[in-house]
Design a protein around this motif. Sequence first.
Motif, mmCIF file in Angstrom:
data_model
loop_
_atom_site.group_PDB
_atom_site.id
_atom_site.type_symbol
_atom_site.label_atom_id
_atom_site.label_comp_id
_atom_site.label_asym_id
_atom_site.label_seq_id
_atom_site.Cartn_x
_atom_site.Cartn_y
_atom_site.Cartn_z
ATOM 1 N N ARG A 102 -14.056 5.763 -1.615
ATOM 2 C CA ARG A 102 -13.715 5.304 -0.271
ATOM 3 C C ARG A 102 -13.233 3.853 -0.234
ATOM 4 N N ASP A 103 -12.863 3.324 -1.362
ATOM 5 C CA ASP A 103 -12.365 1.955 -1.388
ATOM 6 C C ASP A 103 -11.097 1.871 -0.522
ATOM 7 N N PRO A 104 -11.135 1.124 0.594
ATOM 8 C CA PRO A 104 -9.993 1.129 1.516
ATOM 9 C C PRO A 104 -8.741 0.500 0.939
ATOM 10 N N ARG A 105 -8.918 -0.490 0.077
ATOM 11 C CA ARG A 105 -7.746 -1.127 -0.530
ATOM 12 C C ARG A 105 -6.969 -0.120 -1.358
ATOM 13 N N TRP A 106 -7.664 0.666 -2.144
ATOM 14 C CA TRP A 106 -6.967 1.625 -2.986
ATOM 15 C C TRP A 106 -6.432 2.813 -2.198
ATOM 16 N N THR A 107 -7.087 3.146 -1.110
ATOM 17 C CA THR A 107 -6.537 4.161 -0.211
ATOM 18 C C THR A 107 -5.189 3.702 0.317
ATOM 19 N N LEU A 108 -5.098 2.430 0.670
ATOM 20 C CA LEU A 108 -3.838 1.881 1.165
ATOM 21 C C LEU A 108 -2.790 1.800 0.059
ATOM 22 N N TRP A 109 -3.208 1.445 -1.156
ATOM 23 C CA TRP A 109 -2.247 1.365 -2.256
ATOM 24 C C TRP A 109 -1.599 2.719 -2.510
ATOM 25 N N ILE A 110 -2.406 3.767 -2.528
ATOM 26 C CA ILE A 110 -1.858 5.097 -2.794
ATOM 27 C C ILE A 110 -0.902 5.506 -1.684
ATOM 28 N N GLU A 111 -1.230 5.159 -0.459
ATOM 29 C CA GLU A 111 -0.335 5.434 0.668
ATOM 30 C C GLU A 111 0.964 4.637 0.521
ATOM 31 N N LEU A 112 0.859 3.400 0.090
ATOM 32 C CA LEU A 112 2.054 2.583 -0.109
ATOM 33 C C LEU A 112 2.955 3.184 -1.176
ATOM 34 N N TRP A 113 2.368 3.608 -2.287
ATOM 35 C CA TRP A 113 3.171 4.230 -3.342
ATOM 36 C C TRP A 113 3.931 5.448 -2.820
ATOM 37 N N ALA A 114 3.259 6.237 -1.993
ATOM 38 C CA ALA A 114 3.871 7.465 -1.489
ATOM 39 C C ALA A 114 5.049 7.174 -0.566
ATOM 40 N N ALA A 116 6.820 4.102 -0.464
ATOM 41 C CA ALA A 116 7.682 2.998 -0.886
ATOM 42 C C ALA A 116 9.093 3.449 -1.269
ATOM 43 N N ALA A 117 9.227 4.644 -1.811
ATOM 44 C CA ALA A 117 10.543 5.085 -2.298
ATOM 45 C C ALA A 117 11.603 5.073 -1.200
ATOM 46 N N GLY A 118 11.222 5.376 0.022
ATOM 47 C CA GLY A 118 12.183 5.424 1.118
ATOM 48 C C GLY A 118 12.081 4.272 2.091
ATOM 49 N N ASN A 119 11.397 3.213 1.697
ATOM 50 C CA ASN A 119 11.186 2.096 2.622
ATOM 51 C C ASN A 119 11.323 0.781 1.847
ATOM 52 N N ASP A 120 12.389 0.056 2.110
ATOM 53 C CA ASP A 120 12.658 -1.174 1.360
ATOM 54 C C ASP A 120 11.556 -2.210 1.539
ATOM 55 N N ALA A 121 11.040 -2.348 2.757
ATOM 56 C CA ALA A 121 10.009 -3.353 3.021
ATOM 57 C C ALA A 121 8.741 -3.047 2.233
ATOM 58 N N LEU A 122 8.367 -1.780 2.197
ATOM 59 C CA LEU A 122 7.173 -1.402 1.445
ATOM 60 C C LEU A 122 7.387 -1.567 -0.050
ATOM 61 N N ARG A 123 8.583 -1.227 -0.523
ATOM 62 C CA ARG A 123 8.874 -1.359 -1.953
ATOM 63 C C ARG A 123 8.842 -2.836 -2.363
ATOM 64 N N GLU A 124 9.391 -3.691 -1.529
ATOM 65 C CA GLU A 124 9.369 -5.126 -1.823
ATOM 66 C C GLU A 124 7.942 -5.665 -1.822
ATOM 67 N N ALA A 125 7.137 -5.174 -0.890
ATOM 68 C CA ALA A 125 5.740 -5.611 -0.835
ATOM 69 C C ALA A 125 4.990 -5.167 -2.083
#
Length: 205
Positions: A102-114, A116-125
């Motif tokens: 339940r680590d929230p940081r890693w929950t967010l990281w996995i969501e970001l990876w999913a 990022a491919a179609g979102n330039d802002a997320l990919r840059e982050a």
Amino acid sequence: MAGTARRRDGHVTQERMLEEAMAAIAEDGLASLTMSALAERLGTSGGHILYYFGSKDLLLLAALRWSEAALAEERRALLGRRAAAERKLDLFLKLYLPRGPRDPRWTLWIELWARAAGNDALREAQVELDRGWQEDLEALLATGVARKRFAPLDTATRASELLALLDGLSTRVVLGQDAGAALEVARSAAGTLIPPYVPEDGGGR
């Protein structure tokens, strides 16, 4: 909860919103986090949250940046400690890996990876946040090599390899693998990728 979230002027601070978002993710998962649910936890309105972040995606990205900023401070403190390079590396591994499923940081990281491919802002982050970990690990390894705690090595390559392995282990922890077991695997891999310094005469350090 709402009483501690508000300033005297009745508004909820941005930092408090991010703190509560991370707490909600840890408690109930990312799918349950909606603007209305977060607003209810904070005792404010969804519109007030949207005023600062614009969308749920931007709120989640801000929460991840906020969490990573705190960890960056911990990394700086770690690098500045008067401790053997081996000890610092072990603490780095612990800092990187999730505390549990339940680590929230890693929950967010996995969501970001999913996303990022179609979102330039997320990919840059993602690139920006990854760079901080990479540079700090390279610095740690370089210091260890200079002080003859680690064998001579390509610090950039080894740091990249170890971080990739840690990403995989972290994903497994979020999916339910024991965090302690993941740490032991990380330690074993680090020992292989980053061998200790051995004097040419074969003697001790």
